[in-house]
Design a protein around this motif. Structure first.
Motif, PDB file in Angstrom:
ATOM      1  N   VAL A 257       0.833  -1.201   0.000  1.00  0.00           N
ATOM      2  CA  VAL A 257       0.000   0.000   0.000  1.00  0.00           C
ATOM      3  C   VAL A 257       0.871   1.255   0.000  1.00  0.00           C
ATOM      4  O   VAL A 257       1.667   1.474   0.924  1.00  0.00           O
ATOM      5  CB  VAL A 257      -0.922   0.003   1.249  1.00  0.00           C
ATOM      6  CG1 VAL A 257      -1.830   1.228   1.241  1.00  0.00           C
ATOM      7  CG2 VAL A 257      -1.748  -1.277   1.311  1.00  0.00           C
ATOM      8  N   TYR A 258       0.739   2.037  -1.051  1.00  0.00           N
ATOM      9  CA  TYR A 258       1.457   3.315  -1.144  1.00  0.00           C
ATOM     10  C   TYR A 258       0.500   4.403  -1.595  1.00  0.00           C
ATOM     11  O   TYR A 258       0.551   4.881  -2.721  1.00  0.00           O
ATOM     12  CB  TYR A 258       2.635   3.208  -2.128  1.00  0.00           C
ATOM     13  CG  TYR A 258       3.745   2.325  -1.611  1.00  0.00           C
ATOM     14  CD1 TYR A 258       4.663   2.822  -0.688  1.00  0.00           C
ATOM     15  CD2 TYR A 258       3.868   1.006  -2.028  1.00  0.00           C
ATOM     16  CE1 TYR A 258       5.670   2.023  -0.195  1.00  0.00           C
ATOM     17  CE2 TYR A 258       4.879   0.201  -1.540  1.00  0.00           C
ATOM     18  CZ  TYR A 258       5.779   0.713  -0.625  1.00  0.00           C
ATOM     19  OH  TYR A 258       6.783  -0.070  -0.133  1.00  0.00           O
ATOM     20  N   ILE A 259      -0.415   4.769  -0.709  1.00  0.00           N
ATOM     21  CA  ILE A 259      -1.436   5.752  -1.080  1.00  0.00           C
ATOM     22  C   ILE A 259      -1.233   7.044  -0.315  1.00  0.00           C
ATOM     23  O   ILE A 259      -2.179   7.725   0.061  1.00  0.00           O
ATOM     24  CB  ILE A 259      -2.854   5.202  -0.823  1.00  0.00           C
ATOM     25  CG1 ILE A 259      -2.958   4.669   0.609  1.00  0.00           C
ATOM     26  CG2 ILE A 259      -3.186   4.113  -1.833  1.00  0.00           C
ATOM     27  CD1 ILE A 259      -4.376   4.371   1.038  1.00  0.00           C
ATOM     28  N   GLY A 260       0.000   7.376  -0.093  1.00  0.00           N
ATOM     29  CA  GLY A 260       0.289   8.642   0.579  1.00  0.00           C
ATOM     30  C   GLY A 260       0.597   8.438   2.046  1.00  0.00           C
ATOM     31  O   GLY A 260       0.684   7.313   2.533  1.00  0.00           O
ATOM     32  N   MET A 261       0.785   9.538   2.708  1.00  0.00           N
ATOM     33  CA  MET A 261       1.271   9.496   4.079  1.00  0.00           C
ATOM     34  C   MET A 261       0.351  10.319   4.968  1.00  0.00           C
ATOM     35  O   MET A 261      -0.362  11.192   4.496  1.00  0.00           O
ATOM     36  CB  MET A 261       2.678  10.109   4.140  1.00  0.00           C
ATOM     37  CG  MET A 261       3.672   9.548   3.147  1.00  0.00           C
ATOM     38  SD  MET A 261       4.140   7.844   3.496  1.00  0.00           S
ATOM     39  CE  MET A 261       5.339   8.103   4.802  1.00  0.00           C
ATOM     40  N   VAL A 262       0.391  10.009   6.246  1.00  0.00           N
ATOM     41  CA  VAL A 262      -0.267  10.879   7.229  1.00  0.00           C
ATOM     42  C   VAL A 262       0.797  11.335   8.226  1.00  0.00           C
ATOM     43  O   VAL A 262       1.663  10.553   8.620  1.00  0.00           O
ATOM     44  CB  VAL A 262      -1.428  10.163   7.957  1.00  0.00           C
ATOM     45  CG1 VAL A 262      -2.629  10.034   7.046  1.00  0.00           C
ATOM     46  CG2 VAL A 262      -1.011   8.790   8.463  1.00  0.00           C
ATOM     47  N   PRO A 263       0.743  12.605   8.593  1.00  0.00           N
ATOM     48  CA  PRO A 263       1.780  13.126   9.491  1.00  0.00           C
ATOM     49  C   PRO A 263       1.682  12.499  10.878  1.00  0.00           C
ATOM     50  O   PRO A 263       0.595  12.186  11.346  1.00  0.00           O
ATOM     51  CB  PRO A 263       1.487  14.628   9.544  1.00  0.00           C
ATOM     52  CG  PRO A 263       0.038  14.740   9.198  1.00  0.00           C
ATOM     53  CD  PRO A 263      -0.256  13.619   8.243  1.00  0.00           C
ATOM     54  N   LYS A 264       2.849  12.322  11.501  1.00  0.00           N
ATOM     55  CA  LYS A 264       2.862  11.752  12.847  1.00  0.00           C
ATOM     56  C   LYS A 264       2.795  12.887  13.869  1.00  0.00           C
ATOM     57  O   LYS A 264       3.814  13.394  14.333  1.00  0.00           O
ATOM     58  CB  LYS A 264       4.138  10.934  13.052  1.00  0.00           C
ATOM     59  CG  LYS A 264       4.128   9.646  12.238  1.00  0.00           C
ATOM     60  CD  LYS A 264       4.989   8.592  12.887  1.00  0.00           C
ATOM     61  CE  LYS A 264       6.221   8.338  12.070  1.00  0.00           C
ATOM     62  NZ  LYS A 264       7.034   7.233  12.558  1.00  0.00           N
ATOM     63  N   THR A 265       1.579  13.294  14.157  1.00  0.00           N
ATOM     64  CA  THR A 265       1.399  14.467  15.024  1.00  0.00           C
ATOM     65  C   THR A 265       0.454  14.209  16.191  1.00  0.00           C
ATOM     66  O   THR A 265       0.041  15.151  16.862  1.00  0.00           O
ATOM     67  CB  THR A 265       0.845  15.657  14.200  1.00  0.00           C
ATOM     68  OG1 THR A 265      -0.298  15.219  13.451  1.00  0.00           O
ATOM     69  CG2 THR A 265       1.884  16.196  13.246  1.00  0.00           C
ATOM     70  N   LYS A 266       0.125  12.965  16.441  1.00  0.00           N
ATOM     71  CA  LYS A 266      -0.817  12.675  17.534  1.00  0.00           C
ATOM     72  C   LYS A 266      -0.381  13.304  18.854  1.00  0.00           C
ATOM     73  O   LYS A 266      -1.197  13.791  19.624  1.00  0.00           O
ATOM     74  CB  LYS A 266      -0.932  11.156  17.721  1.00  0.00           C
ATOM     75  CG  LYS A 266      -1.883  10.497  16.768  1.00  0.00           C
ATOM     76  CD  LYS A 266      -2.415   9.174  17.337  1.00  0.00           C
ATOM     77  CE  LYS A 266      -3.008   8.314  16.241  1.00  0.00           C
ATOM     78  NZ  LYS A 266      -1.974   7.538  15.512  1.00  0.00           N
ATOM     79  N   LEU A 267       0.942  13.265  19.108  1.00  0.00           N
ATOM     80  CA  LEU A 267       1.458  13.767  20.384  1.00  0.00           C
ATOM     81  C   LEU A 267       1.222  15.260  20.563  1.00  0.00           C
ATOM     82  O   LEU A 267       1.278  15.765  21.676  1.00  0.00           O
ATOM     83  CB  LEU A 267       2.976  13.534  20.464  1.00  0.00           C
ATOM     84  CG  LEU A 267       3.492  12.132  20.679  1.00  0.00           C
ATOM     85  CD1 LEU A 267       5.005  12.155  20.770  1.00  0.00           C
ATOM     86  CD2 LEU A 267       2.909  11.549  21.957  1.00  0.00           C
ATOM     87  N   PHE A 268       1.007  15.957  19.459  1.00  0.00           N
ATOM     88  CA  PHE A 268       1.004  17.417  19.533  1.00  0.00           C
ATOM     89  C   PHE A 268      -0.392  18.015  19.492  1.00  0.00           C
ATOM     90  O   PHE A 268      -0.551  19.226  19.557  1.00  0.00           O
ATOM     91  CB  PHE A 268       1.870  17.989  18.400  1.00  0.00           C
ATOM     92  CG  PHE A 268       3.168  17.248  18.243  1.00  0.00           C
ATOM     93  CD1 PHE A 268       4.071  17.188  19.310  1.00  0.00           C
ATOM     94  CD2 PHE A 268       3.479  16.565  17.079  1.00  0.00           C
ATOM     95  CE1 PHE A 268       5.245  16.474  19.204  1.00  0.00           C
ATOM     96  CE2 PHE A 268       4.656  15.848  16.969  1.00  0.00           C
ATOM     97  CZ  PHE A 268       5.550  15.801  18.029  1.00  0.00           C
TER      98      PHE A 268
END
Lengths: 339, 217
Positions: A257-268
């Motif tokens: 699966v290579y349908i883009g990315m989601v930023p890793k920002t849960k902590l913020f």
């Protein structure tokens, strides 16, 4: 047996900060993430003689270490293995004194200075923070995906390609990652079917040319995956043609699966301003809405996701952090400044 | 030809300069060395040259069956990383590519005999009163894998009843099939419980609890 890179490096877990080898109570700069943005920032802050800690997170090296071959980073006319490039970034950061820990932030507190970063093993304090946590692959969010993740569904062709020797795989997506990794998978798989929701690829022209010329690659256009099928193992995917509404089943052994990315920002969330997609909002100086907290790389870039750009924003964030600290030391007690 | 380049050697020397104690790399190969046996032995030997604290012992898997059994070695190439005591830290297949990282971490932590885990984790692991076997399947090109391997090895160091193996899936395809490895890292605990991906410590501990409960039930 293919691809068996011999030893090219490693990630040290701890290094003494500064010559005295003592861990400082408060770092000048804490960098979250050890991809191109974070490590470039560390090169700059290290050279500025700022006490720098890099909390590497779950993927030291960042996205490049997940990439078979990087061909668009300047200075490497023949291309460079993503893993090799990542290690070069790291060696360079370490050379200038950055301390890199293989730990992961679990909570942050930006409400008061110095800022606090909790990790799995301890707590760190920093006068400035550069967030370079990057982005992670977007999931399809369809039935079967969770069940088969790591067992037929993958987002890492370099990790898992070997398991699909002489098997059939599908690659979902039409961007650079989908096509580049799809091409990589042709080294192993008997057939690579690219399933893309549009009628043309978004990938760079040169990758498209290679993909169309590769006899192992086949394309299913205007289609989305609706379900991953299988009992114990993946046996196929159900796809729907978005133009005709027809559904069909494509038999396969694996799904990449290579349908883009989601930023890793849960902590913020709740501490920093994020946009509606979850990316950190940073200005052109890589400043977030909290003075002293900067963001660089894919975590604040919904558009480009390029190593060279991540590295560039990392450098900007580092220079701005340095400027912030010099103003800080001017307005605070000068005698408190470490020599 | 050497496996470790000069620049890597320098880094390794730096990384291992403060080893807290002696470490033995016990390598198992055989007379007609298997595909990666020779390289695994050579890698261990080259590593041994880089620190006074490291000694390398090479055994023939066939001729030294007793030694292999004593250390629980059931396939080759194998490296047992042993410190003041044998904590159950093993590498099956060559720790090359990203896995060289795991080997260095194993050497350093075994030398210290002190795992880098949370206090809660150490306490829980120390209290495990029955054998627990963790196998982490990897490929050398997997950047996430050393995280899972190093964590498993730390857990082995934390408990006399826990042993932890890195298993290079490409060299042991029959095990990859047996444990249905289609992606790495894949951690298999006591044959039954498995975990995909490089999970953080608390998640692995939960899986260990699950495996221990299954053993009871």
């Amino acid at each position: 047996m293919e691809i068996k890179p011999l030893i090219t490096g490693f990630e040290p877990q701890e290094k003494p900060a500064g010559e005295e080898g003592e861990k400082p109570a408060v770092y000048d700069v804490i960098i979250l993430g050890a991809g191109p943005a974070g490590l470039t920032a560390a090169i700059y802050t290290g050279r500025a003689r700022l006490k720098t800690l890099v909390i590497a997170g779950s993927l030291p090296g960042g996205e490049p270490s997940n990439t078979d071959l990087v061909e668009n980073y300047p200075g490497f006319p023949e291309g460079i293995a993503g893993m090799d490039l990542a290690q070069r970034f790291q060696s360079q950061a370490e050379r200038f004194g950055a301390e890199i820990v293989l730990d992961e932030a679990t909570a942050v507190d930006f409400s008061q200075e110095p800022f606090t970063i909790h990790t799995y093993s301890t707590v760190y304090k920093g006068r400035t923070v550069i967030i370079a946590t990057g982005a992670e692959p977007r999931r399809l969010g369809v039935p079967g995906e969770d069940k088969f993740f790591g067992r037929g569904v993958s987002a890492c062709a370099t990790c898992d390609g070997f398991f699909y020797k002489d098997k059939r795989v599908v690659v979902v997506g039409g961007g650079d990652s989908a096509i580049a990794e799809g091409l990589f998978l042709t080294k192993f798989a008997s057939e690579v079917v690219v399933i893309h929701r549009r009628d043309q690829l978004r990938a760079t022209q040169i990758l498209q040319e290679r993909a169309f010329a590769n006899p192992k690659m086949r394309f299913v256009w205007d289609s989305v995956v609706e379900e991953i099928l299988g009992d114990e193992m993946v046996t196929g995917v159900r796809v729907r043609n978005v133009k005709t509404g027809e559904t069909s089943v494509i038999e396969t052994d694996g799904v990449f699966v290579y349908i883009g990315m989601v930023p890793k920002t849960k902590l913020f969330v709740g501490q920093l301003k994020l946009d509606e997609q979850g990316y950190i909002v940073a200005d052109r100086h890589q400043r977030t809405n909290v003075p002293g907290v900067f963001a660089a790389g894919d975590v604040q870039d919904p558009n480009y996701r390029q190593i060279v750009i991540a590295a560039g924003t990392g450098a900007v964030a580092a220079m701005e952090a340095e400027r912030f600290l010099s103003e800080y030391w001017q307005t605070h007690h000068a005698e408190a400044k470490p020599s | 030809m050497t496996l470790l380049g000069d620049d890597v050697r320098q880094q390794v020397v730096e990384f291992l300069k403060d080893l807290a104690g002696p470490v033995r790399l016990v390598v198992f190969t055989q007379e007609f060395e298997c595909e990666y046996c020779a390289e695994t032995r050579q890698l261990a030997e080259e590593l041994g040259e880089l620190s006074d604290q490291i000694t390398v012992e090479v055994y023939d898997f066939q001729a030294n069956k007793e030694k292999a059994e004593e250390l629980g070695i059931d396939k080759i190439p194998a490296i047992a990383v042993i410190g003041k005591e044998d904590y159950g830290v093993r590498f099956y297949g060559i720790p090359s590519g990203y896995e060289f990282t795991s080997l260095l971490h194993a050497v350093r932590t075994v030398a210290a005999g002190e795992p880098e885990l949370s206090e809660e984790g150490k306490k829980f692991l120390a209290e495990i009163d029955r054998p627990l076997h963790i196998q982490v399947f990897v490929t050398p090109t997997c950047p996430y894998c050393p995280h899972a391997v190093t964590l498993a090895h730390q857990m082995a160091i934390a408990s006399p009843n826990v042993r932890a193996d890195m298993v290079e899936a490409m060299e042991f395809p029959h095990l990859a099939v047996k444990y249905q490895v289609m992606g790495v890292p894949r951690t298999v605990i006591n044959e039954t419980v498995h975990l995909e991906g490089a999970a953080p410590e608390p998640m692995v501990l939960d899986k260990i609890r699950e495996a221990l409960q299954e053993a009871e039930g």
